[in-house]
Design a protein around this motif. Structure first.
Motif, short mmCIF file in Angstrom:
data_model
loop_
_atom_site.label_atom_id
_atom_site.label_comp_id
_atom_site.label_asym_id
_atom_site.label_seq_id
_atom_site.Cartn_x
_atom_site.Cartn_y
_atom_site.Cartn_z
N SER A 1 0.81 -1.22 0.00
CA SER A 1 0.00 0.00 0.00
C SER A 1 0.84 1.27 0.00
CB SER A 1 -0.93 0.01 1.22
OG SER A 1 -0.19 0.17 2.42
N CYS A 2 2.14 1.15 0.20
CA CYS A 2 2.97 2.35 0.31
C CYS A 2 4.26 2.17 -0.48
CB CYS A 2 3.29 2.64 1.78
SG CYS A 2 3.99 1.24 2.67
N ASP A 3 4.96 3.27 -0.68
CA ASP A 3 6.20 3.22 -1.44
C ASP A 3 7.35 2.64 -0.63
OD1 ASP A 3 4.87 4.31 -3.48
OD2 ASP A 3 5.86 6.25 -3.50
N GLN A 4 7.34 2.85 0.67
CA GLN A 4 8.42 2.36 1.51
C GLN A 4 7.85 1.95 2.87
OE1 GLN A 4 12.73 3.88 3.28
NE2 GLN A 4 11.80 4.95 1.55
N MET A 5 8.27 0.77 3.35
CA MET A 5 7.69 0.22 4.58
C MET A 5 8.81 -0.21 5.51
SD MET A 5 4.86 -0.78 6.11
CE MET A 5 4.64 -1.60 7.67
N TRP A 6 8.77 0.28 6.74
CA TRP A 6 9.67 -0.19 7.80
C TRP A 6 8.81 -0.89 8.83
CZ3 TRP A 6 12.28 5.23 8.83
CH2 TRP A 6 12.93 5.66 7.67
N MET A 7 9.02 -2.15 9.01
CA MET A 7 8.18 -2.92 9.93
C MET A 7 9.06 -3.74 10.86
SD MET A 7 5.50 -6.02 9.07
CE MET A 7 4.31 -4.96 8.25
N SER A 8 8.80 -3.63 12.15
CA SER A 8 9.42 -4.54 13.10
C SER A 8 8.36 -5.53 13.57
CB SER A 8 10.00 -3.77 14.30
OG SER A 8 8.97 -3.32 15.16
N THR A 9 8.76 -6.78 13.74
CA THR A 9 7.80 -7.81 14.11
C THR A 9 8.51 -8.96 14.78
OG1 THR A 9 6.06 -9.29 13.28
CG2 THR A 9 7.97 -8.94 11.85
N ARG A 10 7.79 -9.65 15.65
CA ARG A 10 8.26 -10.90 16.24
C ARG A 10 7.54 -12.09 15.63
NH1 ARG A 10 8.41 -7.31 20.72
NH2 ARG A 10 6.16 -7.54 20.97
N ARG A 11 6.69 -11.84 14.64
CA ARG A 11 5.90 -12.88 14.03
C ARG A 11 6.56 -13.36 12.73
NH1 ARG A 11 0.66 -13.69 15.52
NH2 ARG A 11 1.01 -15.55 14.27
N PRO A 12 6.98 -14.61 12.66
CA PRO A 12 7.58 -15.10 11.41
C PRO A 12 6.61 -15.04 10.24
CG PRO A 12 7.10 -16.93 12.92
CD PRO A 12 6.92 -15.67 13.69
N ASP A 13 5.31 -15.14 10.52
CA ASP A 13 4.32 -15.10 9.45
C ASP A 13 4.29 -13.73 8.77
OD1 ASP A 13 3.05 -17.77 10.36
OD2 ASP A 13 2.96 -16.51 12.13
N ALA A 14 4.46 -12.68 9.56
CA ALA A 14 4.50 -11.34 8.98
C ALA A 14 5.74 -11.15 8.12
CB ALA A 14 4.45 -10.28 10.08
N ALA A 15 6.86 -11.73 8.53
CA ALA A 15 8.09 -11.60 7.76
C ALA A 15 8.02 -12.31 6.42
CB ALA A 15 9.27 -12.14 8.57
N ARG A 16 7.11 -13.27 6.28
CA ARG A 16 6.96 -13.98 5.01
C ARG A 16 6.50 -13.04 3.89
NH1 ARG A 16 6.46 -19.64 5.15
NH2 ARG A 16 6.59 -20.54 7.24
N ALA A 17 5.92 -11.91 4.26
CA ALA A 17 5.43 -10.97 3.26
C ALA A 17 6.57 -10.22 2.57
CB ALA A 17 4.47 -9.97 3.91
N PHE A 18 7.79 -10.39 3.06
CA PHE A 18 8.93 -9.67 2.51
C PHE A 18 9.91 -10.66 1.87
CE2 PHE A 18 7.08 -7.11 5.77
CZ PHE A 18 7.19 -5.81 5.32
N ARG A 19 10.67 -10.18 0.93
CA ARG A 19 11.69 -11.00 0.31
C ARG A 19 12.81 -11.25 1.32
NH1 ARG A 19 10.46 -7.00 -3.53
NH2 ARG A 19 9.28 -7.82 -5.33
N PRO A 20 13.52 -12.38 1.19
CA PRO A 20 14.58 -12.70 2.16
C PRO A 20 15.59 -11.57 2.33
CG PRO A 20 14.15 -14.60 0.78
CD PRO A 20 13.35 -13.47 0.21
#
Length: 379
Positions: free
Chosen positions: A163-182
């Protein structure tokens, strides 16, 4: 440059400062008029309360002794000077009292908090999605997905990322990290006493590309751990986890931030250790030594090179022999007799075997059956 910070808060509340209120404010000039109309309507409803017989009677009794003190003449009706207003009659006070109620599988509306934390968290991210959908916006989100289930965390993280041009996300959920490239994943650590950031490098060949799948299977779930111990197979992890859980008087490895990771053989151990080192974990390699020779020695030397520490079993030992070695003969026979009855392992004549043959027989049964956890739970 627009900057949006996605912070946890109450969802669908029109109070000042909330995400939902910000979305309402951006919707046009009708909000102020609507809020004034709402406040006037509430006042109209509450005006009649003072005029009811029981309320006006009690008000007269309360104000009777203090009329002179408050300079209220005898000709003045107390009900004419006392009115009741929600939160003092201010619009901000009225909005603070409003809470969303939803009909989700129920005939009557229930407060949002009664629908559970996951529903509220999903709606919170939905508000953030709408708020973040601005041209050239940088969106920052801290502790994303803490109250989301696995599917919602992965789906909404991807939606927010797109939804945005640039995203900085911190998370402890491995499932959320799957949304990003390695290679978009950065792991922060304080392992050596200094702040450090770690990021994967692109694979140099097909073999490294194949081991990269362990990122999602093994290392992302361990992302918040301090250290990983990489074993040769899944049976090692299952058995040693069962042992640690049985030792109730000892602190389990997880309490120290240690996570067990499995692989598919001693050569795979080295590859996963290398991948884990790129992400800044303290890495310990756990190797069997059941087949001495050049291959085992090569893997050991490679593990020493890429891991912080290496633990190798004694010569001619695999995990199965290590589990039964030194266990009292009587206990081995009792445990594996029970397992044979439950799982039909074909373990007959255990009483007739000497100690060395008994150990080999039950170790072989473990290897072929995969009952490592069950054997440890029965001991």
């Amino acid at each position: 440059m627009p900057f949006v910070f996605v912070a946890p808060g109450q969802q669908l509340t029109p109070r000042s400062g909330s995400t939902f209120r910000g979305l309402l404010n951006s919707g046009g000039d009708d909000l102020a008029t609507a809020l004034q109309t709402f406040a006037a309507a509430v006042d109209t409803v509450t005006d009649g309360l003072s005029a009811t017989e029981v309320v006006s009677s009690v008000l007269e009794d309360v104000f009777g002794p203090v009329r002179e003190t408050l300079d209220i003449g005898p000709e003045i009706e107390v009900a004419d000077i006392v009115s009741f207003r929600a939160e003092g009659g201010t619009v901000a006070g009225l909005l603070r009292a409003l809470q969303p109620a939803l009909r989700l599988g129920t005939p009557e509306p229930l407060p949002l908090r009664r629908h559970g934390s996951t529903t509220a968290a999903v709606l919170g991210v939905a508000e953030a999605l709408l708020n973040a959908d601005r041209g050239s916006a940088v969106v920052a989100c801290d502790d994303f997905g803490d109250h989301l289930d696995a599917g919602a965390a992965e789906h909404l993280a991807r939606e927010l990322r797109d939804s945005c041009d640039q995203m900085w996300m911190s998370t402890r959920r491995p499932d959320a990290a799957r949304a990003f490239r390695p290679y978009e994943t950065v792991r922060l650590s304080l392992r050596t006493g200094k702040r450090a950031a770690h990021q994967l490098t692109p694979p140099a060949g097909k073999r490294e590309l194949n081991v990269l799948r362990q990122l999602h299977l093994q290392l992302l779930p361990a992302m918040s751990s301090r250290a990983v111990v990489v074993f040769e197979g899944r049976h090692d992890v299952a058995a040693l986890t069962a042992i640690s859980q049985r030792r109730t008087k000892e602190v389990v490895p997880a309490a120290y931030g240690v996570r067990f990771v499995e692989s598919e053989g001693h050569t795979e151990v080295v590859k996963i250790c290398k991948l884990a080192r790129q992400l800044g974990f303290r890495v310990i390699a756990g190797l069997d030594f059941d087949k001495p020779g050049e291959g085992a020695d090569t893997s050991f030397a490679e593990a020493v090179r890429v891991a912080d520490d290496v633990v190798r079993l004694p010569e001619r030992f695999a995990i199965e022999r290590a589990l039964v070695y030194g266990v009292l003969r009587r206990e081995l026979i009792e445990v594996f007799t029970v397992l044979d009855q439950e799982w039909r392992l074909g373990l007959t004549g255990l009483e007739e075997l000497d100690d060395a043959d008994l150990e080999k027989r039950v170790a072989k049964a473990l290897h072929s059956s995969g009952l490592h956890t069950q054997s440890m739970c029965s001991c």
